[in-house]
Enzyme design. Structure first.
Site, mmCIF file in Angstrom:
data_model
loop_
_atom_site.group_PDB
_atom_site.id
_atom_site.type_symbol
_atom_site.label_atom_id
_atom_site.label_comp_id
_atom_site.label_asym_id
_atom_site.label_seq_id
_atom_site.Cartn_x
_atom_site.Cartn_y
_atom_site.Cartn_z
ATOM 1 C CG ASN A 21 -0.294 0.094 2.539
ATOM 2 O OD1 ASN A 21 1.044 0.287 2.391
ATOM 3 N ND2 ASN A 21 -0.980 -0.199 3.649
ATOM 4 C CG ASN A 23 -2.389 -12.055 7.047
ATOM 5 O OD1 ASN A 23 -2.942 -12.927 7.567
ATOM 6 N ND2 ASN A 23 -2.733 -10.689 7.177
ATOM 7 C CE1 TYR A 73 10.144 -0.958 11.610
ATOM 8 C CE2 TYR A 73 12.173 -0.176 13.185
ATOM 9 C CZ TYR A 73 11.639 -0.848 12.163
ATOM 10 O OH TYR A 73 12.381 -0.922 10.855
HETATM 11 P P1 NAD Z 1 9.574 2.482 3.254
HETATM 12 O O1 NAD Z 1 8.880 3.022 4.339
HETATM 13 O O2 NAD Z 1 10.301 3.177 2.412
HETATM 14 O O3 NAD Z 1 8.969 1.098 2.692
HETATM 15 C C1 NAD Z 1 8.037 0.300 3.337
HETATM 16 C C2 NAD Z 1 6.871 -0.170 2.378
HETATM 17 O O4 NAD Z 1 5.890 -0.852 2.965
HETATM 18 C C3 NAD Z 1 6.127 1.145 1.663
HETATM 19 O O5 NAD Z 1 5.894 0.788 0.384
HETATM 20 C C4 NAD Z 1 4.778 0.891 2.363
HETATM 21 O O6 NAD Z 1 3.882 1.566 2.013
HETATM 22 C C5 NAD Z 1 4.592 -0.443 2.681
HETATM 23 N N1 NAD Z 1 3.753 -0.644 3.699
HETATM 24 C C6 NAD Z 1 3.713 -0.484 5.123
HETATM 25 N N2 NAD Z 1 2.759 -1.195 5.536
HETATM 26 C C7 NAD Z 1 2.159 -1.885 4.676
HETATM 27 C C8 NAD Z 1 0.984 -2.868 4.853
HETATM 28 N N3 NAD Z 1 0.454 -2.970 5.924
HETATM 29 N N4 NAD Z 1 0.796 -3.480 3.675
HETATM 30 C C9 NAD Z 1 1.434 -3.217 2.468
HETATM 31 N N5 NAD Z 1 2.521 -2.530 2.426
HETATM 32 C C10 NAD Z 1 2.807 -1.797 3.205
HETATM 33 O O7 NAD Z 1 10.754 1.694 4.555
HETATM 34 P P2 NAD Z 1 12.242 0.942 3.961
HETATM 35 O O8 NAD Z 1 13.343 1.838 4.615
HETATM 36 O O9 NAD Z 1 12.110 0.481 2.587
HETATM 37 O O10 NAD Z 1 12.008 -0.222 5.000
HETATM 38 C C11 NAD Z 1 11.570 -1.697 4.253
HETATM 39 C C12 NAD Z 1 11.701 -2.747 5.194
HETATM 40 O O11 NAD Z 1 13.075 -2.723 5.663
HETATM 41 C C13 NAD Z 1 10.980 -2.586 6.377
HETATM 42 O O12 NAD Z 1 10.375 -3.634 6.894
HETATM 43 C C14 NAD Z 1 11.723 -2.035 7.617
HETATM 44 O O13 NAD Z 1 11.371 -2.353 8.956
HETATM 45 C C15 NAD Z 1 13.098 -2.827 7.255
HETATM 46 N N6 NAD Z 1 14.328 -1.939 7.638
HETATM 47 C C16 NAD Z 1 14.638 -0.956 6.975
HETATM 48 C C17 NAD Z 1 15.916 -0.212 7.272
HETATM 49 C C18 NAD Z 1 16.515 1.033 6.489
HETATM 50 O O14 NAD Z 1 17.493 1.444 7.115
HETATM 51 N N7 NAD Z 1 15.880 1.262 5.509
HETATM 52 C C19 NAD Z 1 16.466 -0.744 8.633
HETATM 53 C C20 NAD Z 1 15.969 -1.728 9.415
HETATM 54 C C21 NAD Z 1 14.736 -2.460 8.951
#
Ligand code: NAD
Ligand code: UDP
Length: 311
Positions: free
Chosen positions: A32, A99, A145
């Site tokens: 989403n 899920n 988180y």
């Molecule tokens: P981001 O916010 O850019 O991307 C997250 C994506 O998930 C977005 O497209 C958002 O719309 C989607 N999303 C969120 N909830 C949703 C739901 N219920 N259903 C469908 N889509 C959903 O963040 P990111 O930095 O790309 O992070 C991606 C993943 O990596 C996350 O799980 C985050 O916890 C993990 N992570 C990232 C980092 C980092 O430094 N970037 C560090 C640790 C963990």
């Protein structure tokens, strides 16, 4: 190979979609737009091997056909984003993870969970190794988180143990690069955006807290390798090159040529004082090592943000 990537329209997810397409996979991106941006995958929409489905993965989904791999990356990731969406964050880490594990079981797919260095909380051991259980405040503002991801790890291990699903857990440390949202509130887009606009750089606290920044292409390479191996316990992926936030701000000023000043603001509650991955496990298991020097990665990211500001 058909690979499902949840959160594929986000920052890391969009780079994963590109990498799996380049490796010859069909990619099904389910997201989403709670924090992601459709523009991140717009350039992939014409590719016949790429499919985009807009769906909240905290609600069940039925998908036709075989799925070989599921990478669960959907979740708000920036502290500002998850403080704005605390319940959605808890739901996607718990219900969304459940899920996606159910789908992995139904499709007999490999599964990879995007976990985080936040499972270590405000760490009392430094650097952080995977066998450290962490120091998390469950009811603090970051708890939504941290605990969602800790639950997600527990659920993933339970599916592995009870249903023999081929699961993987990556603990991602601060990753940055093109396609971060300029307004997502994390330190990289905040400070870079401020430097490029000539506004004061906001440092929270005195800037002595540390982080270790990994460029996104290095992270994606580690994730791709981890998915191929049959190791089920968590693996840290990040760049061990640690820096204080104050030093990082000075590097941004130098690399951007900005004349911005520094402005100190209050440190948010439970903000980890130090963070640095021990990547011995990833080195040994995956032969993985981050390659992109921080200044090189920062230059590429500054170029990206410059382009966005001129859009
Ligand atoms: P981001 O916010 O850019 O991307 C997250 C994506 O998930 C977005 O497209 C958002 O719309 C989607 N999303 C969120 N909830 C949703 C739901 N219920 N259903 C469908 N889509 C959903 O963040 P990111 O930095 O790309 O992070 C991606 C993943 O990596 C996350 O799980 C985050 O916890 C993990 N992570 C990232 C980092 C980092 O430094 N970037 C560090 C640790 C963990
Ligand atoms: N930070 C900062 N100024 C900002 C944004 C963040 O000094 O404008 C600090 C924040 O307090 C934290 C570090 O930078 O100590 C990294 O914050 P970020 O939000 O990127 O993610 P975190 O590593 O805390 O999850």
């Amino acid at each position: 190979m058909r690979t499902l990537i949840t959160g594929g329209a986000g920052f890391v997810g969009s780079h994963l979609c590109e990498r799996f397409l380049a490796e010859g996979h069909d990619v099904l991106c389910v997201a989403n737009f709670i924090t992601g941006n459709p523009v991140n995958v717009q350039h992939l929409l014409g590719n016949p091997r790429f499919t985009f489905v807009r769906h909240n993965v905290s609600n069940p989904i039925e998908l036709d056909g075989a799925i070989d791999n599921i990478l669960h990356f959907a979740s708000p990731a920036s502290p500002v984003d998850y403080l704005r969406h605390p319940i959605a964050t808890l739901k996607v880490g718990s219900l969304g993870t459940h899920n996606m594990l159910g789908l992995a079981k139904a499709k007999n797919a490999r599964y990879l969970l995007a976990s985080t260095s936040e499972v270590y909380g405000d760490p009392e051991r430094h650097p952080q190794r995977e066998d450290y259980w962490g120091n998390v405040n469950p009811i603090g503002i970051r708890g939504v988180y941290d605990e969602a991801k800790r639950f997600a790890e527990a659920m993933t291990m339970a599916y592995h143990r009870e249903h023999a699903i081929n699961t993987h857990i990556v603990r991602i440390f601060n990753t940055y690069g093109p396609r971060m949202r300029l307004d997502d509130g994390r330190v990289v887009p905040n400070l870079m955006g401020q430097a490029l606009r000539g506004e004061p750089l906001t440092i929270y606290g005195d800037g002595s807290q540390t982080r270790s920044f990994c460029f996104v292409s290095d992270l994606v390479d580690g994730i791709y390798r981890l998915l191929q191996c049959d190791f089920h316990e968590p693996v840290n992926l990040g760049n061990p090159n640690e820096v204080t936030i104050r030093e990082f701000a000075d590097e941004i000023l130098a690399l951007s040529g900005s004349k911005s000043t520094i402005e100190f603001k209050p440190l948010p509650q439970d903000d980890p004082k130090v963070r640095k991955p021990d990547i011995t496990r990833a080195r040994t298991l995956l032969g993985w090592e981050p390659k992109v020097d921080r200044h090189e990665g920062m230059r590429q990211t500054l170029d990206y943000f410059r382009g966005k500001l001129n859009d």
